[in-house]
Design a protein around this motif. Structure first.
Motif, PDB file in Angstrom:
ATOM      1  N   MET A  90       0.917  -1.054  -0.021  1.00 46.86           N
ATOM      2  CA  MET A  90       0.168  -0.017  -0.141  1.00 46.86           C
ATOM      3  C   MET A  90       0.886   1.454  -0.011  1.00 46.86           C
ATOM      4  O   MET A  90       1.933   1.152   0.360  1.00 46.86           O
ATOM      5  N   ASN A  91       0.361   2.361  -0.653  1.00 47.76           N
ATOM      6  CA  ASN A  91       1.023   3.531  -0.411  1.00 47.76           C
ATOM      7  C   ASN A  91       0.596   4.063   0.856  1.00 47.76           C
ATOM      8  O   ASN A  91      -0.203   3.728   1.643  1.00 47.76           O
ATOM      9  N   ASP A  92       1.063   5.585   0.872  1.00 48.66           N
ATOM     10  CA  ASP A  92       0.954   5.989   2.600  1.00 48.66           C
ATOM     11  C   ASP A  92      -0.464   6.374   2.658  1.00 48.66           C
ATOM     12  O   ASP A  92      -1.036   6.230   3.598  1.00 48.66           O
ATOM     13  N   ASP A  93      -1.066   6.936   1.683  1.00 45.89           N
ATOM     14  CA  ASP A  93      -2.416   7.414   1.688  1.00 45.89           C
ATOM     15  C   ASP A  93      -3.478   5.884   2.090  1.00 45.89           C
ATOM     16  O   ASP A  93      -4.277   6.161   2.866  1.00 45.89           O
ATOM     17  N   GLN A  94      -3.105   4.952   1.460  1.00 47.00           N
ATOM     18  CA  GLN A  94      -3.802   3.827   1.795  1.00 47.00           C
ATOM     19  C   GLN A  94      -3.686   3.347   3.026  1.00 47.00           C
ATOM     20  O   GLN A  94      -4.657   3.016   3.792  1.00 47.00           O
ATOM     21  N   LYS A  95      -2.312   3.190   3.364  1.00 48.67           N
ATOM     22  CA  LYS A  95      -2.268   2.906   4.814  1.00 48.67           C
ATOM     23  C   LYS A  95      -2.821   3.672   5.957  1.00 48.67           C
ATOM     24  O   LYS A  95      -3.425   3.204   6.722  1.00 48.67           O
ATOM     25  N   LYS A  96      -2.847   4.958   5.675  1.00 50.13           N
ATOM     26  CA  LYS A  96      -3.524   5.915   6.837  1.00 50.13           C
ATOM     27  C   LYS A  96      -4.940   5.725   6.764  1.00 50.13           C
ATOM     28  O   LYS A  96      -5.658   5.555   7.785  1.00 50.13           O
ATOM     29  N   PHE A  97      -5.674   5.507   5.558  1.00 55.72           N
ATOM     30  CA  PHE A  97      -7.327   5.075   5.329  1.00 55.72           C
ATOM     31  C   PHE A  97      -7.505   4.024   6.192  1.00 55.72           C
ATOM     32  O   PHE A  97      -8.520   3.763   6.661  1.00 55.72           O
ATOM     33  N   VAL A  98      -6.696   2.743   5.783  1.00 52.62           N
ATOM     34  CA  VAL A  98      -7.051   1.484   6.579  1.00 52.62           C
ATOM     35  C   VAL A  98      -6.895   1.554   7.831  1.00 52.62           C
ATOM     36  O   VAL A  98      -7.678   1.232   8.779  1.00 52.62           O
ATOM     37  N   LYS A  99      -5.663   2.243   8.695  1.00 48.90           N
ATOM     38  CA  LYS A  99      -5.394   2.387   9.907  1.00 48.90           C
ATOM     39  C   LYS A  99      -6.777   3.086  10.689  1.00 48.90           C
ATOM     40  O   LYS A  99      -7.217   2.965  11.693  1.00 48.90           O
ATOM     41  N   HIS A 100      -6.981   4.380   9.955  1.00 46.98           N
ATOM     42  CA  HIS A 100      -8.170   5.014  10.269  1.00 46.98           C
ATOM     43  C   HIS A 100      -9.680   4.311  10.833  1.00 46.98           C
ATOM     44  O   HIS A 100     -10.404   4.395  11.491  1.00 46.98           O
ATOM     45  N   SER A 141      -6.637  -5.759  21.719  1.00 48.56           N
ATOM     46  CA  SER A 141      -5.937  -4.352  21.318  1.00 48.56           C
ATOM     47  C   SER A 141      -5.138  -4.701  20.050  1.00 48.56           C
ATOM     48  O   SER A 141      -4.571  -5.839  19.633  1.00 48.56           O
ATOM     49  N   ILE A 142      -5.199  -3.550  19.230  1.00 46.36           N
ATOM     50  CA  ILE A 142      -4.540  -3.723  17.727  1.00 46.36           C
ATOM     51  C   ILE A 142      -3.398  -2.706  17.856  1.00 46.36           C
ATOM     52  O   ILE A 142      -3.306  -1.643  18.348  1.00 46.36           O
ATOM     53  N   LYS A 143      -2.340  -3.536  17.385  1.00 46.95           N
ATOM     54  CA  LYS A 143      -1.181  -2.565  17.040  1.00 46.95           C
ATOM     55  C   LYS A 143      -0.556  -2.788  15.660  1.00 46.95           C
ATOM     56  O   LYS A 143      -0.385  -3.983  15.134  1.00 46.95           O
ATOM     57  N   PHE A 144      -0.352  -2.053  15.069  1.00 51.77           N
ATOM     58  CA  PHE A 144       0.150  -1.830  13.664  1.00 51.77           C
ATOM     59  C   PHE A 144       1.583  -1.778  13.563  1.00 51.77           C
ATOM     60  O   PHE A 144       2.432  -1.343  14.457  1.00 51.77           O
ATOM     61  N   THR A 145       2.079  -2.836  12.833  1.00 52.17           N
ATOM     62  CA  THR A 145       3.869  -2.953  12.808  1.00 52.17           C
ATOM     63  C   THR A 145       4.045  -2.536  11.235  1.00 52.17           C
ATOM     64  O   THR A 145       3.552  -2.740  10.211  1.00 52.17           O
ATOM     65  N   ASP A 146       5.233  -2.188  11.190  1.00 55.02           N
ATOM     66  CA  ASP A 146       5.889  -2.207   9.612  1.00 55.02           C
ATOM     67  C   ASP A 146       6.580  -3.262   9.215  1.00 55.02           C
ATOM     68  O   ASP A 146       7.050  -3.124   7.986  1.00 55.02           O
ATOM     69  N   GLU A 147       6.656  -4.179   9.908  1.00 49.74           N
ATOM     70  CA  GLU A 147       7.137  -5.563   9.385  1.00 49.74           C
ATOM     71  C   GLU A 147       6.090  -6.355   8.801  1.00 49.74           C
ATOM     72  O   GLU A 147       4.813  -5.768   8.678  1.00 49.74           O
ATOM     73  N   ALA A 148       6.212  -7.385   8.049  1.00 46.93           N
ATOM     74  CA  ALA A 148       5.337  -8.043   7.075  1.00 46.93           C
ATOM     75  C   ALA A 148       4.915  -9.312   7.858  1.00 46.93           C
ATOM     76  O   ALA A 148       4.134  -9.856   7.243  1.00 46.93           O
ATOM     77  N   ASP A 149       5.390  -9.459   9.199  1.00 51.81           N
ATOM     78  CA  ASP A 149       4.835 -10.839   9.781  1.00 51.81           C
ATOM     79  C   ASP A 149       3.820 -10.466  11.024  1.00 51.81           C
ATOM     80  O   ASP A 149       3.711 -11.141  12.002  1.00 51.81           O
TER      81      ASP A 149
END
Length: 374
Positions: free
Chosen positions: A278-288, A300-308
């Motif tokens: 995803m691009n940055d805008d898509q990531k922001k939209f999903v997180k929101h 609890s939900i925690k986003f990670t920059d890793e792929a695992d």
């Protein structure tokens, strides 16, 4: 604020009532505490209201500089119940601007003291003429001050003996070196019945100045820190405790859902989420949109920059959104998607898909989203 190096802000730039005069900061070294007890000092009388939104604006900063400040606040954000909202113009609780004093790296008013600053002036100061890593470290430290955390080296239970003849050398550029040394280092926080919140002394806190062995009268040096210690995190959670998670029964009721009980993630656990392709805008939209579900779920939900991550979300190319149900995601190949989102031209449709599919990824089906989440 971290150690003063040859200078400090003018007298009129100091917070009106603070044991933490605005001072220099330059944190670099990583540090991990060996104990898990809560440590630190929180100025409870200067805290922002619980579960409130604190607005942040920028004055005279470039887009790149703004991004560095945001990274600093992002290191603090996961551990407090505050929401940081970036707004244009001068009408904001915290106003970030360039620092005016040469040789000084960063400074901030402590917590709600920022509301006492002139409305057209910064409350959070930064020298951007340094490496990105140093600016982010400074911004993290100052963000802690901005939400009400005090200097750790001024802990009333600190076990430090200073060599003042050596220590005062770092204040040589101040208009009154003795006063600057006293207010920035030698003075300790006083205990009162109504605060501040004082936990165990933590020499590894990001809020602790570095000191050389000479400054510590021959004791081992205390190095710089540029990451939150476990004690820092524990203090933040005490100052701004998260809202309690709903029970499974409450989640089912609020989502009007059917729960695949054999596929639910463990009750009150933390599920990590990776955003793939995803691009940055898509990531922001999903997180929101994913975060809109947090008040209604019992994990609890925690986003990670890793792929695992436990749940791995990617765009689809077949026009359909999908998701594995709950812990069925564990059966997927590592780093492969466990949930896919079709990016509809109508963003409302995409937002709905994200929330429905993520609820499914948690083990909930036949969901009817609460109006507050749509």
């Amino acid at each position: 604020m971290n150690p003063i190096h040859n200078g400090h802000l003018p007298e009129n730039a100091y917070p009106a009532t603070s044991i933490d005069p605005i001072a220099n900061e330059d944190t670099q070294a990583d540090s991990t505490p060996s104990e898990r007890r809560a440590r630190g000092i929180g100025a409870t009388y200067r805290q922002w209201p619980q579960n409130s939104t604190v607005t942040i604006a920028f004055q005279g900063a470039t887009e790149d500089q703004m991004a560095l400040i945001k990274k600093g606040f992002s290191k603090v954000a996961p551990y407090v119940n505050l929401k940081f909202k970036y707004v244009p113009g001068p009408d904001a609780d915290i106003r970030v601007g360039p620092i005016a004093v040469k040789g000084q790296n960063g400074a901030s008013y402590v917590g709600k003291d920022a509301l006492r600053a002139p409305a057209d002036q910064p409350t959070f100061f930064m020298d951007f003429n340094r490496s990105a890593e140093k600016v982010i470290a400074t911004a993290t430290h100052e963000a802690m001050h901005a939400i009400g955390v005090l200097h750790e080296h001024q802990h009333p239970d600190r076990d430090i003996k200073f060599n003042e003849e050596e220590l005062i050398k770092r204040f040589e550029g101040a208009s009154d070196p003795q006063a600057a040394m006293k207010t920035s280092v030698l003075d300790t926080v006083k205990r009162h019945k109504k605060g501040p919140l004082i936990t165990d002394y933590d020499s590894k806190s990001i809020m602790h100045y570095e000191f050389t062995s000479k400054e510590l009268d021959g004791a081992p040096a205390i190095p710089k820190n540029n990451e939150l210690s476990e004690g820092d995190i524990a203090l933040l959670r005490k100052m701004y405790p998260p809202r309690p998670l709903p029970s499974l029964e409450q989640s089912i009721e609020q989502l009007k859902a059917t729960a695949a009980k054999t596929k639910l993630w463990p009750d009150l656990s933390t599920v990590t989420v990776s955003l793939l392709g995803m691009n940055d805008d898509q990531k922001k939209f999903v997180k929101h949109n994913v975060e809109k579900l947090q008040p209604h779920i019992n994990i609890s939900i925690k986003f990670t920059d890793e792929a695992d991550g436990d749940i791995r979300i990617s765009p689809t190319d077949n026009g359909k959104s999908w998701s594995e149900i709950g812990t069925d995601a564990k059966n997927m190949q590592p780093a492969s998607p466990t949930m896919g989102i079709h990016w509809d031209p109508n963003r409302k449709n995409t937002a709905r898909d994200i929330k429905h599919m993520f609820a499914k990824a948690l083990g909930f089906t036949n969901v009817t989203l609460p109006k507050a989440s749509t």
